[in-house]
Design an enzyme around this catalytic site. Structure first.
Site, short mmCIF file in Angstrom:
data_model
loop_
_atom_site.label_atom_id
_atom_site.label_comp_id
_atom_site.label_asym_id
_atom_site.label_seq_id
_atom_site.Cartn_x
_atom_site.Cartn_y
_atom_site.Cartn_z
N CYS A 235 0.81 -1.22 0.00
CA CYS A 235 0.00 0.00 0.00
C CYS A 235 0.84 1.27 0.00
O CYS A 235 0.38 2.31 -0.48
CB CYS A 235 -0.95 0.00 1.20
SG CYS A 235 -2.25 -1.27 1.09
N ASN A 366 -0.03 -2.33 -6.91
CA ASN A 366 0.02 -3.25 -5.78
C ASN A 366 -1.17 -4.20 -5.81
O ASN A 366 -1.07 -5.30 -6.37
CB ASN A 366 0.06 -2.46 -4.47
CG ASN A 366 -0.09 -3.34 -3.25
OD1 ASN A 366 0.55 -4.38 -3.16
ND2 ASN A 366 -0.95 -2.96 -2.33
N GLU A 367 -2.29 -3.81 -5.26
CA GLU A 367 -3.46 -4.68 -5.29
C GLU A 367 -4.68 -3.87 -5.74
O GLU A 367 -5.74 -3.91 -5.13
CB GLU A 367 -3.70 -5.37 -3.94
CG GLU A 367 -3.78 -4.44 -2.75
CD GLU A 367 -3.92 -5.19 -1.43
OE1 GLU A 367 -3.59 -6.39 -1.38
OE2 GLU A 367 -4.34 -4.56 -0.44
#
Length: 647
Positions: A235, A366-367
């Protein structure tokens, strides 16, 4: 009827071990997937004070007075102010001005470090600062190491002279151990002195490097034998805002002039609020690449795709304005691999590393999730594939291992032909046990899987035996499907016992010591016993994925000629297993079976600062009997068995 009972009784007496025994068969005539040498690795993120206050060995907090509140971490006394005129460093313009007027106590500063400063008796510490004397005359500073009882346990002196900024340093020896000490600077000569970038490092850093890393934490990483090292986080790549995203170019060059950045984890759930949580960037991309090299791990950097953290913000860069972000990714590859006559290769060379870091992977985002991620990933891929076709590109399947975002992204990643898809799963131990066969049915021809963040979350969120055994069981499925899953990294990596925001975490530490969790040892046992090619291991011709809560995988190591068998017993009961080796190789009779076992009778057992070795692997050996061996498998246990083939 009586004679049948007699026969049954004799069988039980004469062959007690076979009653209730399970037979596992390793088929050495069938070779499966190749296991990548970088299969098992580690993922670093600056969370839980994992960088500043942790892996990065700097002991002083807010060393350049650049926090929003510039005296955070400091206790000034006497006449001390913050100035910005004619600074020493243009990207860190704040500095402290000390004016001594002959006060009884003197004028100075104390720094309390990150939850205190840990000193070890007889260890030496390198203290330094940049300073100037406004009138040019010589000024004397006394530097004291102070214990948590407020006793001076070490002392040094520095003489500052000249009206220009210069660096000064001295070595100080700690006279006793203190876990939560502080450092005190006292200006003893009347006059005015400006100070900036006040720093304190243990002399004994990893490989004795200045601006180095905490030795015991790196040793724990080194002992993991990681194959891949993902950095600088998840994050924090995104940031709470685009302005606070991790920008790698700010993390290279002279350490004194790397601007600080607000940490994404300066606040989080469970009411743990760290308004003074910043990234000094002292541990930057150069240091990450260097650490990857030290560990023998493939570096795997992650870069922003132009989306701020989607949990925190809807801020995003319009697709048409992504060029600076894309250029950052291209320049990063040049920094890692470029020759010294390129712009960013020269920066790497000037920092002390003319050779390429041989970067092979890069992760974009990232995600992230949704259409916004996909439409931003496309131009990144086009630019990287055009200029650096040899670099493997990693996309994401979102923040969860299932659900709407996952179901949308996987087909898109396949359509775009990314090299690997980053899957994340933070789930209960039961989920990990139930999903040991997750990859048995994955498409063998699609993108490969990078298990980029995973950890079994027990209800207590402790790093206990139950969670570690569940992860070991799940990982038998990763190994068995090594043609699909090519990289795997547990997360998060580090946590300070006095300043954590998230758990579980693989390695816990305080200011003086390190705790390797049961989960750490599971990762270590896999990385040290990864093998090079998978072989089938079955029970009654079925893959072993939870029958009687047993799990297993098998492989062959072409480098050592060892057969490696991993067995997990997630039940509470001891189970008898006969392992049969079926193959054309020379007989195994009389061969040694080297066994490493991680086990506890208490599923909730943990390692702690006070008892760091409560759950550790135990080694033993037995002999084979013809082409098999017998194993009594304890409950709550993970076994690695190695057999060297007799040629």
């Amino acid at each position: 009827m009586m004679k049948y009972f007699v026969i049954l009784f004799l069988i039980l007496i004469l062959h007690p071990f076979t009653w209730g025994q399970k037979t596992f068969t390793v088929d050495l005539t069938k070779s499966g997937a190749k296991i990548q040498p970088d299969m098992y690795g580690v993922f670093f993120e600056d969370i839980n004070f994992g960088a500043d206050g942790g892996l990065y060995a700097e002991l002083i907090k807010n060393r350049s007075f650049e926090f929003d509140q510039p005296f955070v971490g400091w206790i000034p006394f006497g006449e001390v102010s913050i100035q910005t005129e004619e600074p020493c460093f243009d990207r860190n313009p704040h500095y402290a001005r000390l004016e001594e007027k002959g006060l009884r106590r003197g004028t100075g500063l104390e720094n309390v470090g990150f939850t205190g400063i840990g000193f070890k008796q007889n260890d030496t510490y390198r203290f330094s600062f940049f300073a100037r004397s406004l009138d040019g005359a010589e000024k004397k500073f006394r530097i004291e190491l102070v214990s948590e009882e407020n006793n001076m346990i070490g002392r040094g002196e520095l003489m500052v002279s000249g009206a220009d900024w210069n660096k000064y340093e001295c070595i100080i020896t700690a006279g006793q151990t203190s876990a939560k000490g502080k450092i005190r600077l006292v200006l003893e000569t009347s006059g005015v002195v400006d100070l900036d970038h006040i720093s304190l490092f243990p002399n004994e850093t990893w490989k004795h490097r200045q601006n180095g890393l905490r030795k015991d934490l790196v040793e724990a990483l080194y002992d993991l034998n990681p194959g891949v090292f993902r950095f600088p986080g998840g994050c924090i790549i995104e940031g709470n805002t685009l302005e606070t995203r991790y920008q790698w170019k700010n993390s290279v060059g002279p350490v004194e002039n790397r601007p600080i950045n607000e940490n994404r984890w300066n606040y989080t759930f469970k009411h743990r609020f760290f308004p003074d949580y910043y990234q000094s960037y002292g541990l930057g991309f150069y240091e990450f690449f260097l650490l990857s090299e030290d560990l023998g791990a493939e570096p795997l950097p992650v870069v922003s795709c132009g989306l701020a953290c989607q949990y925190e913000s809807t801020e995003c860069v319009p697709v048409g304005d992504l060029e600076p972000y894309i250029q950052d990714a291209l320049d990063l590859i040049e920094f890692a691999n470029g020759t010294v006559d390129t712009k960013w290769g020269k920066v790497r060379n000037d920092m002390g590393h003319p050779e390429s870091f041989q970067l092979k992977y890069i992760a974009i985002g990232n995600e992230q999730w949704g259409e916004g991620y996909v439409e931003r990933l496309i131009p990144f891929m086009e630019a990287i594939r055009e200029k650096y076709p040899e670099i493997k590109i990693i996309g994401t399947a979102g923040p969860a291992p299932d659900g709407e975002h996952f179901d949308y992204l996987w087909p898109k990643m396949t359509e775009l032909n990314v090299d690997l898809v980053d899957e994340h799963y933070y789930r209960s131990p039961e989920w990990f046990l139930e999903n040991a066969g997750r990859y048995d049915s994955y498409d063998r021809n699609g993108p490969k899987v990078f298990a980029g963040e995973y950890a079994a979350h027990h209800r207590s969120r402790d790093n206990n035996v139950r969670s570690a055994i569940a992860e070991a069981a799940f990982m038998t499925g990763l190994e068995r499907n090594a043609d699909v899953v090519q990289l795997a990294t547990y997360a998060p990596l580090f946590a300070h016992v006095d300043a954590w925001q998230w758990k579980p975490d693989m390695i816990w530490f305080d200011n003086l010591s390190v705790v390797r969790t049961p989960n750490y040892y599971v990762q270590q046992m896999y990385a040290n016993n990864s093998g090079t090619v998978v072989h089938p291991i079955t029970r009654n011709n079925e893959i072993i994925t939870g029958q009687d809560q047993l799990y297993a995988s098998a492989c062959f190591d072409e480098n050592s000629s060892d057969i490696i068998i991993k067995i997990v017993n997630a039940s509470e009961e001891l189970q008898d297993i006969n392992v049969t080796l079926n193959g054309p190789r020379t007989s195994f009779e009389g061969s040694d079976v080297e066994i490493t076992c991680l086990h506890s009778n208490r599923p909730r057992a943990v390692n702690s600062i006070d008892d760091p070795n409560q759950v550790v692997p135990v080694r033993s050996s037995i002999k084979t009997d013809q082409d098999s061996f017998q194993l009594k498998v304890e409950g709550n246990a993970f076994y690695v068995c190695r057999i060297t083939i007799k040629q």
